[in-house]
Design a protein around this motif. Structure first.
Motif, short mmCIF file in Angstrom:
data_model
loop_
_atom_site.label_atom_id
_atom_site.label_comp_id
_atom_site.label_asym_id
_atom_site.label_seq_id
_atom_site.Cartn_x
_atom_site.Cartn_y
_atom_site.Cartn_z
N VAL A 192 35.07 38.17 44.56
CA VAL A 192 35.59 36.84 44.19
C VAL A 192 35.04 35.87 45.23
CG1 VAL A 192 37.69 35.43 44.14
CG2 VAL A 192 37.67 37.66 43.03
N ARG A 193 34.51 34.74 44.78
CA ARG A 193 33.97 33.76 45.74
C ARG A 193 35.00 32.67 46.00
NH1 ARG A 193 28.70 35.16 46.23
NH2 ARG A 193 27.56 35.76 44.34
N VAL A 194 35.05 32.26 47.26
CA VAL A 194 35.95 31.18 47.66
C VAL A 194 35.08 30.04 48.20
CG1 VAL A 194 37.77 30.50 49.29
CG2 VAL A 194 37.78 32.81 48.29
N ILE A 216 38.31 29.09 43.50
CA ILE A 216 37.86 30.49 43.54
C ILE A 216 37.35 30.86 42.15
CG2 ILE A 216 39.54 31.11 45.32
CD1 ILE A 216 41.02 32.73 43.10
N ARG A 217 36.43 31.81 42.11
CA ARG A 217 35.94 32.32 40.81
C ARG A 217 35.37 33.72 41.01
NH1 ARG A 217 30.44 31.96 41.19
NH2 ARG A 217 30.06 32.55 39.04
N PRO A 218 35.37 34.53 39.94
CA PRO A 218 34.74 35.84 40.07
C PRO A 218 33.23 35.67 39.99
CG PRO A 218 35.62 35.56 37.85
CD PRO A 218 35.94 34.30 38.59
N SER A 219 32.49 36.33 40.87
CA SER A 219 31.02 36.27 40.81
C SER A 219 30.53 36.93 39.53
CB SER A 219 30.43 36.99 42.02
OG SER A 219 29.09 37.33 41.76
N GLY A 220 29.42 36.46 39.01
CA GLY A 220 28.80 37.10 37.85
C GLY A 220 27.65 38.00 38.25
N THR A 221 27.34 38.10 39.55
CA THR A 221 26.23 38.96 39.97
C THR A 221 26.65 40.00 41.01
OG1 THR A 221 25.57 37.44 41.73
CG2 THR A 221 24.50 37.14 39.61
N GLU A 222 27.83 39.82 41.60
CA GLU A 222 28.29 40.78 42.61
C GLU A 222 29.75 41.09 42.34
OE1 GLU A 222 27.46 39.70 46.83
OE2 GLU A 222 26.34 38.07 45.93
N GLY A 237 26.05 39.54 33.09
CA GLY A 237 26.32 38.67 34.24
C GLY A 237 25.77 37.26 34.15
N THR A 238 25.73 36.60 35.32
CA THR A 238 25.29 35.20 35.37
C THR A 238 23.83 35.10 34.99
OG1 THR A 238 26.76 35.04 37.30
CG2 THR A 238 25.41 33.12 36.83
N SER A 239 23.08 36.14 35.30
CA SER A 239 21.63 36.03 35.13
C SER A 239 20.97 37.38 34.84
CB SER A 239 21.08 35.41 36.42
OG SER A 239 19.76 35.07 36.28
C1 LIG Z 1 27.62 30.54 44.40
C2 LIG Z 1 26.26 30.94 43.99
O1 LIG Z 1 25.28 30.61 44.66
N1 LIG Z 1 26.16 31.66 42.85
C3 LIG Z 1 24.88 32.12 42.31
C4 LIG Z 1 24.99 33.56 41.86
O2 LIG Z 1 25.95 33.65 40.83
P1 LIG Z 1 27.40 34.28 41.00
O3 LIG Z 1 27.96 34.34 39.60
O4 LIG Z 1 28.15 33.33 41.88
O5 LIG Z 1 27.24 35.61 41.65
O6 LIG Z 1 23.72 33.96 41.34
C5 LIG Z 1 23.31 33.22 40.17
C6 LIG Z 1 22.00 33.80 39.68
O7 LIG Z 1 21.00 33.69 40.61
C7 LIG Z 1 23.19 31.74 40.52
O8 LIG Z 1 22.87 31.03 39.37
C8 LIG Z 1 24.50 31.25 41.12
O9 LIG Z 1 24.39 29.94 41.56
#
Ligand SMILES: CC(=O)N[C@H]1[C@@H](OP(=O)(O)O)O[C@H](CO)[C@@H](O)[C@@H]1O
Ligand SMILES: [Mg+2]
Length: 545
Positions: free
Chosen positions: A513-515, A504-510, A27-29
């Protein structure tokens, strides 16, 4: 891999079976999930960290945290030798390894990977992994699982740093590998008494009931220039109605704050203290004026630009100007459009990357001074080694020829920023100290700071869909290339709104899809976001899971 190593791995991994029906993704992190599902993942990431340590010949970090997520979740992320995020090259292996169905397939994957990456396990090469965790109750047993993973690689050792913030752990890894000296206090370099329009001298900090609040409560007595009142440093439930994520998304006061705090400078950090936002309570209400990551970025950019202006400007403190430092700022598509306009007007180069510190950090490192921030408060400042060495030399020269000149002070301030700020990763506590120092330097209140520009109204929504991986984006996530046709529909919708912007993009942590939508009025931003949610349903299908 020799027989002995194989049998140790088979034995230890059989104690950490993969929970059925779960798919893990780096994921994102890093990996995140409900804490009870994570033992096998954490164990496996322990093995991965030991391998990375052997390959790089350096200390590696493992942080057990789920940041701003609820207290029942947990997660794990890897810090590379520089103190930054795990190299993205290793992420596909991390994913495959975390999902290996049984201990035999796990050992097979590992064997293939060490061959491909030329990692020599023969002869028990030394490996060292530092472990940290946030205050989550599940942290202790997960640290144990990670240790078991690390120790199942012959020659590897694990050092438990206990309860630390995420940036502390990243910093420790960096210091161990680079041998960097400890921070100095920037405030010492800033001429005092610049007090026209002076800021309130008190700062109130919402500690999210997590590790950052605890650390700040201990640190504050050593900060002679600042009076800090820390609230939510551990009595309540972590992240529940508190913390930077809550404050930024809900735009209301966190628990423990109220009308009596109106007008005072307040800050909020997140569960593992790598995000920072400021706010002030609107009189007679529970609403806040939010000063988000974009405004922190703008304040930092303004300050650095001012110092560079002094260095390279007409005033002659006899500085040798042989080096032209490049300055750039890095944002994501979530940055408020008004902040991007402001930064461009300021005359700094603005670059967009996909969401996530790992992308932003990499881009920021291309400049002599690279500043990155996500709107939600994740970010830091990076300095190139060339520029820092040049500044050190100039400092020594100016000490003898024009000590105390404006140019000399500007050199000292830039050097002090480079030492105060955590260059490994965004760090609430060092970021907060830098904000405080700059406000003091400028003699600015939080209100004056907030007036740098006015945010465009925005709305962020999340949508559960059948398969979020069906969404593929380009151009720093501003354009959707799949499903085909949805981007044209989003464009048509956005065109109806003056200053409208939407992506829009798919979240990398949940699993959502975020809008994101922004427009001239709140009503327009809300309407745009809601109509795009309907498009998401049309193209991807809502899911009620
Ligand atoms: C819109 C948003 O706030 N997305 C957050 C969130 O990622 P997403 O991929 O959007 O779920 O968590 C990440 C890790 O903490 C942070 O880097 C990012 O900014
Ligand atoms: Mg965090």
């Amino acid at each position: 891999m020799n027989q002995q190593q194989q049998s140790i791995l088979l034995k230890s991994s059989s104690r950490f079976p993969l929970p059925p029906g779960v798919k893990f993704s780096y994921g994102t992190s890093g990996f995140r999930a409900e804490a009870s599902l994570l033992e096998s993942t954490v164990f496996r990431v322990g093995i991965l960290a030991a391998l990375r340590s052997i390959q790089t010949g350096s200390v590696i970090g493992l942080m057990i945290t789920a940041s701003h997520n609820e207290v029942s979740d947990n997660g794990i992320k890897v810090a590379d030798p520089s103190g930054g995020m795990l190299t993205q090259r290793w992420e596909p292996f991390a994913d495959a390894f975390a999902n290996a169905p049984n201990h035999h397939s796990l050992v097979q994957l590992l064997d293939d990977f060490v061959k491909k990456e030329n990692i020599t396990l023969e002869g028990a090469p030394a490996a060292e992994v530092l472990l940290g965790r946030d205050t989550r109750p599940s942290g202790m047993s997960l640290v144990e699982a990670a240790k078991q993973g690390i120790l199942s690689i012959i020659g590897a050792s694990a050092t438990d740093m206990g309860v630390v913030t995420t940036p502390q752990l990243h910093w420790m890894v960096r210091v161990k590998n680079k041998g960097i000296e400890a921070s100095e206090c920037l405030l010492g370099y800033i001429p005092q008494g610049n007090s026209n329009n002076y800021m309130n001298d008190k700062l109130i900090v919402d500690g999210a009931d997590g590790v950052g609040g605890q650390k700040l409560e201990k640190l504050k007595s050593r900060l002679s220039y600042l009076t800090i009142d820390v609230r939510n440093y551990g009595d309540g439930v972590l992240n529940e109605g508190v913390g930077a994520d809550y404050v930024q998304k809900e735009k209301v006061v966190p628990r423990g704050f109220g009308p009596a705090d109106a007008g005072i400078r307040c800050a909020s950090l997140d569960g593992d203290a790598d995000r920072l936002v400021y706010f002030s309570v609107v009189p007679n209400s529970n609403k806040i004026d939010l000063v988000d990551g974009d405004k922190i970025l703008s304040l930092f950019a303004l300050f650095i630009k001012e110092q560079l202006g002094i260095l390279y400007g007409p005033e002659d403190g006899k500085l040798n100007k042989s080096y032209q430092a490049s300055l750039g700022v890095v944002q994501t598509a979530y940055a408020n459009g008004a902040s991007t306009d402001y930064l461009k007007q300021l005359g700094v180069e603005v670059v967009l990357t996909p969401t996530g510190v790992k992308y932003m950090h990499e881009k920021a490192a291309e400049f002599d001074i690279g500043i990155y921030f996500e709107a939600n408060g994740h970010g830091t400042i990076l300095f190139s080694n060339n520029f820092l060495s040049w500044l050190e030399i100039r400092n020594n020269e100016l000490l003898s020829i024009s000590k105390g000149s404006n140019q000399h002070n500007a050199v000292l301030r830039l050097l002090a920023v480079s030492k105060l700020i955590n260059q490994a990763v965004g760090d609430t506590l060092s970021g907060l100290l830098l904000v405080e120092a700059i406000l003091q330097h400028l003699g600015w209140s939080i209100h004056k700071w907030n007036e740098l520009y006015q945010d465009l109204p925005s709305r962020q929504l999340k949508v559960k869909v059948v398969d979020r991986t069906a969404v593929v984006t380009e151009n720093a996530e501003t354009v959707v290339v799949r499903p085909v046709g949805i981007q044209e529909s989003i464009d048509a919708e956005t065109a109806k709104y003056p200053r409208g912007r939407c992506f829009i993009r798919p979240s990398g942590t949940e699993d959502v899809v975020r809008v994101y939508a922004e427009a001239l009025t709140q009503e327009a931003a809300d309407n745009l976001a809601h109509s795009v949610v309907m498009l998401v349903d049309k193209y991807l299908g809502f899911s009620s899971r």
